[in-house]
Design an enzyme around this catalytic site. Structure first.
Site, PDB file in Angstrom:
ATOM      1  N   ARG A  45      -6.247 -16.320  24.533  1.00 12.45           N
ATOM      2  CA  ARG A  45      -6.249 -17.595  23.853  1.00 12.45           C
ATOM      3  C   ARG A  45      -7.462 -18.432  24.235  1.00 12.45           C
ATOM      4  O   ARG A  45      -7.786 -19.421  23.584  1.00 12.45           O
ATOM      5  CB  ARG A  45      -4.982 -18.358  24.262  1.00 12.45           C
ATOM      6  CG  ARG A  45      -3.744 -17.861  23.549  1.00 12.45           C
ATOM      7  CD  ARG A  45      -2.503 -18.533  24.104  1.00 12.45           C
ATOM      8  NE  ARG A  45      -1.808 -17.597  24.974  1.00 12.45           N
ATOM      9  CZ  ARG A  45      -0.676 -17.906  25.592  1.00 12.45           C
ATOM     10  NH1 ARG A  45      -0.140 -19.105  25.472  1.00 12.45           N
ATOM     11  NH2 ARG A  45      -0.069 -17.021  26.351  1.00 12.45           N
ATOM     12  N   GLY A  46      -8.144 -18.023  25.312  1.00 10.50           N
ATOM     13  CA  GLY A  46      -9.189 -18.857  25.910  1.00 10.50           C
ATOM     14  C   GLY A  46     -10.384 -19.201  25.036  1.00 10.50           C
ATOM     15  O   GLY A  46     -11.099 -20.148  25.315  1.00 10.50           O
ATOM     16  N   GLU A 101     -15.724 -14.266  23.174  1.00 11.14           N
ATOM     17  CA  GLU A 101     -14.912 -14.209  24.398  1.00 11.14           C
ATOM     18  C   GLU A 101     -15.176 -15.467  25.226  1.00 11.14           C
ATOM     19  O   GLU A 101     -16.285 -16.028  25.178  1.00 11.14           O
ATOM     20  CB  GLU A 101     -15.301 -12.927  25.163  1.00 11.14           C
ATOM     21  CG  GLU A 101     -14.769 -12.770  26.568  1.00 11.14           C
ATOM     22  CD  GLU A 101     -13.267 -12.590  26.663  1.00 11.14           C
ATOM     23  OE1 GLU A 101     -12.536 -13.426  26.103  1.00 11.14           O
ATOM     24  OE2 GLU A 101     -12.828 -11.648  27.348  1.00 11.14           O
ATOM     25  N   ASP A 102     -14.176 -15.905  25.989  1.00 14.52           N
ATOM     26  CA  ASP A 102     -14.380 -17.088  26.837  1.00 14.52           C
ATOM     27  C   ASP A 102     -15.178 -16.743  28.094  1.00 14.52           C
ATOM     28  O   ASP A 102     -16.216 -17.341  28.354  1.00 14.52           O
ATOM     29  CB  ASP A 102     -13.041 -17.777  27.190  1.00 14.52           C
ATOM     30  CG  ASP A 102     -12.038 -16.850  27.874  1.00 14.52           C
ATOM     31  OD1 ASP A 102     -12.292 -15.625  27.944  1.00 14.52           O
ATOM     32  OD2 ASP A 102     -11.002 -17.345  28.338  1.00 14.52           O
ATOM     33  N   LYS A 133     -19.608 -14.183  34.630  1.00 11.21           N
ATOM     34  CA  LYS A 133     -19.648 -14.176  36.102  1.00 11.21           C
ATOM     35  C   LYS A 133     -20.194 -12.820  36.536  1.00 11.21           C
ATOM     36  O   LYS A 133     -19.430 -11.916  36.872  1.00 11.21           O
ATOM     37  CB  LYS A 133     -18.240 -14.335  36.672  1.00 11.21           C
ATOM     38  CG  LYS A 133     -17.532 -15.621  36.358  1.00 11.21           C
ATOM     39  CD  LYS A 133     -16.179 -15.606  37.072  1.00 11.21           C
ATOM     40  CE  LYS A 133     -15.279 -16.721  36.641  1.00 11.21           C
ATOM     41  NZ  LYS A 133     -13.924 -16.567  37.195  1.00 11.21           N
ATOM     42  N   VAL A 155     -12.410 -21.262  36.811  1.00  7.48           N
ATOM     43  CA  VAL A 155     -12.739 -22.403  35.951  1.00  7.48           C
ATOM     44  C   VAL A 155     -11.668 -22.641  34.879  1.00  7.48           C
ATOM     45  O   VAL A 155     -10.915 -21.728  34.521  1.00  7.48           O
ATOM     46  CB  VAL A 155     -14.123 -22.228  35.280  1.00  7.48           C
ATOM     47  CG1 VAL A 155     -15.229 -22.210  36.312  1.00  7.48           C
ATOM     48  CG2 VAL A 155     -14.159 -20.971  34.416  1.00  7.48           C
ATOM     49  N   ASP A 161      -7.487 -21.937  30.508  1.00 13.84           N
ATOM     50  CA  ASP A 161      -6.315 -22.524  31.175  1.00 13.84           C
ATOM     51  C   ASP A 161      -6.184 -22.191  32.656  1.00 13.84           C
ATOM     52  O   ASP A 161      -6.786 -21.253  33.164  1.00 13.84           O
ATOM     53  CB  ASP A 161      -5.040 -22.028  30.506  1.00 13.84           C
ATOM     54  CG  ASP A 161      -4.739 -20.575  30.884  1.00 13.84           C
ATOM     55  OD1 ASP A 161      -5.628 -19.725  30.669  1.00 13.84           O
ATOM     56  OD2 ASP A 161      -3.653 -20.295  31.427  1.00 13.84           O
ATOM     57  N   ARG A 167      -6.310 -26.607  29.049  1.00 12.43           N
ATOM     58  CA  ARG A 167      -7.113 -26.061  27.942  1.00 12.43           C
ATOM     59  C   ARG A 167      -7.781 -27.183  27.156  1.00 12.43           C
ATOM     60  O   ARG A 167      -8.802 -26.975  26.511  1.00 12.43           O
ATOM     61  CB  ARG A 167      -6.226 -25.262  26.971  1.00 12.43           C
ATOM     62  CG  ARG A 167      -5.701 -23.960  27.534  1.00 12.43           C
ATOM     63  CD  ARG A 167      -5.088 -23.139  26.397  1.00 12.43           C
ATOM     64  NE  ARG A 167      -4.207 -22.089  26.884  1.00 12.43           N
ATOM     65  CZ  ARG A 167      -4.594 -20.861  27.209  1.00 12.43           C
ATOM     66  NH1 ARG A 167      -5.860 -20.529  27.121  1.00 12.43           N
ATOM     67  NH2 ARG A 167      -3.732 -19.966  27.633  1.00 12.43           N
TER      68      ARG A 167
HETATM   69  P1  5GP Z   1     -12.118  -9.382  32.809  1.00 13.09           P
HETATM   70  O1  5GP Z   1     -11.399  -8.290  32.112  1.00 13.09           O
HETATM   71  O2  5GP Z   1     -13.567  -9.510  32.431  1.00 13.09           O
HETATM   72  O3  5GP Z   1     -11.953  -9.304  34.309  1.00 13.09           O
HETATM   73  O4  5GP Z   1     -11.338 -10.690  32.456  1.00 13.09           O
HETATM   74  C1  5GP Z   1     -11.705 -11.578  31.483  1.00 13.09           C
HETATM   75  C2  5GP Z   1     -10.583 -12.551  31.279  1.00 13.09           C
HETATM   76  O5  5GP Z   1     -10.066 -13.017  32.537  1.00 13.09           O
HETATM   77  C3  5GP Z   1     -11.082 -13.795  30.595  1.00 13.09           C
HETATM   78  O6  5GP Z   1     -11.021 -13.649  29.192  1.00 13.09           O
HETATM   79  C4  5GP Z   1     -10.115 -14.833  31.094  1.00 13.09           C
HETATM   80  O7  5GP Z   1      -8.948 -14.810  30.310  1.00 13.09           O
HETATM   81  C5  5GP Z   1      -9.764 -14.377  32.485  1.00 13.09           C
HETATM   82  N1  5GP Z   1     -10.581 -15.106  33.481  1.00 13.09           N
HETATM   83  C6  5GP Z   1     -11.641 -14.661  34.164  1.00 13.09           C
HETATM   84  N2  5GP Z   1     -12.154 -15.612  34.962  1.00 13.09           N
HETATM   85  C7  5GP Z   1     -11.389 -16.720  34.749  1.00 13.09           C
HETATM   86  C8  5GP Z   1     -11.425 -18.063  35.261  1.00 13.09           C
HETATM   87  O8  5GP Z   1     -12.273 -18.471  36.063  1.00 13.09           O
HETATM   88  N3  5GP Z   1     -10.478 -18.910  34.774  1.00 13.09           N
HETATM   89  C9  5GP Z   1      -9.520 -18.525  33.878  1.00 13.09           C
HETATM   90  N4  5GP Z   1      -8.627 -19.412  33.500  1.00 13.09           N
HETATM   91  N5  5GP Z   1      -9.467 -17.274  33.381  1.00 13.09           N
HETATM   92  C10 5GP Z   1     -10.386 -16.385  33.813  1.00 13.09           C
END
Ligand code: 5GP
Length: 179
Positions: A45-46, A101-102, A133, A155, A161, A167
């Site tokens: 949802r981000g 993507e967020d 990141k 964050v 969220d 959000r």
């Molecule tokens: P990945 O599969 O790249 O490890 O995860 C990506 C997802 O993890 C993002 O779309 C997000 O939903 C969640 N995520 C990663 N870092 C953060 C953060 O700092 N804050 C929040 N709320 N979600 C995060």
């Protein structure tokens, strides 16, 4: 989850985000300038706030669709299982696709989603991520366009969220536990 035991320090202002969204839209527009239809796929949802701002800066024929994925850690195997909770409504075969993507963190979610969507044989598929990141990456993947590279911090805001809250913050903030 107790929402009173942390504070949020501003990391990226609403103004900086708006300026960057404009720049990203310009680059995306240049890349897809000749498209007959661009399917913008928001990862729920981000990304919902980001996608709303981004498509309004894109003077292209766009359609908007959503996909929801969820990733579960497996500490034993240092791997992740990514599940599709909600799939796209429309077909993307032969279409131009922009995945929005967020945050790209370990990269597992994006890698899985991109592989899945590529298997449907879109004409072109690119990715725009608001935040990246790089220090957390476990799977080699990079968005075509990235809003901001950030350090390893948790964050919230601008659609992102903490246990479903925050959000609606207009900026991106870093969560800090109260002493
Ligand atoms: P990945 O599969 O790249 O490890 O995860 C990506 C997802 O993890 C993002 O779309 C997000 O939903 C969640 N995520 C990663 N870092 C953060 C953060 O700092 N804050 C929040 N709320 N979600 C995060």
């Amino acid at each position: 989850m107790d929402h009173s035991d942390y504070v949020i320090d501003e990391m990226i202002s609403a103004k900086s985000i708006a300026a960057r969204v404009e720049e990203l839209a310009r680059e995306i527009h240049a890349h897809f300038a000749d498209t007959d239809k661009l399917v913008v796929v928001g990862l729920l949802r981000g990304s919902f706030v980001f996608i709303a701002d981004l498509v309004r800066e894109l003077d292209l024929p766009v359609e908007v669709d959503f996909l929801e994925a969820s990733s579960y850690g497996n500490a034993m195997e240092s791997s992740r299982e990514v599940r599709i909770l909600k799939d796209l409504r429309g077909e993307i075969g032969g279409r131009d696709v922009l995945v929005v993507e967020d945050i790209v963190d370990t990269g597992f979610t994006l890698a899985h989603v991109v592989k899945l969507l590529r298997s449907r044989e879109p004409k072109r598929l690119e990715v725009c991520a608001l935040l990246d990141k790089p220090s957390r990456r476990e799977v080699e993947i990079k968005a075509t366009w990235t809003g901001f590279e950030i350090p390893d911090a948790f964050v919230v805001g601008y659609g992102i969220d903490y246990a479903q809250r925050n959000r609606n913050l207009p900026h991106i903030g870093k969560v800090r536990r109260k002493a």
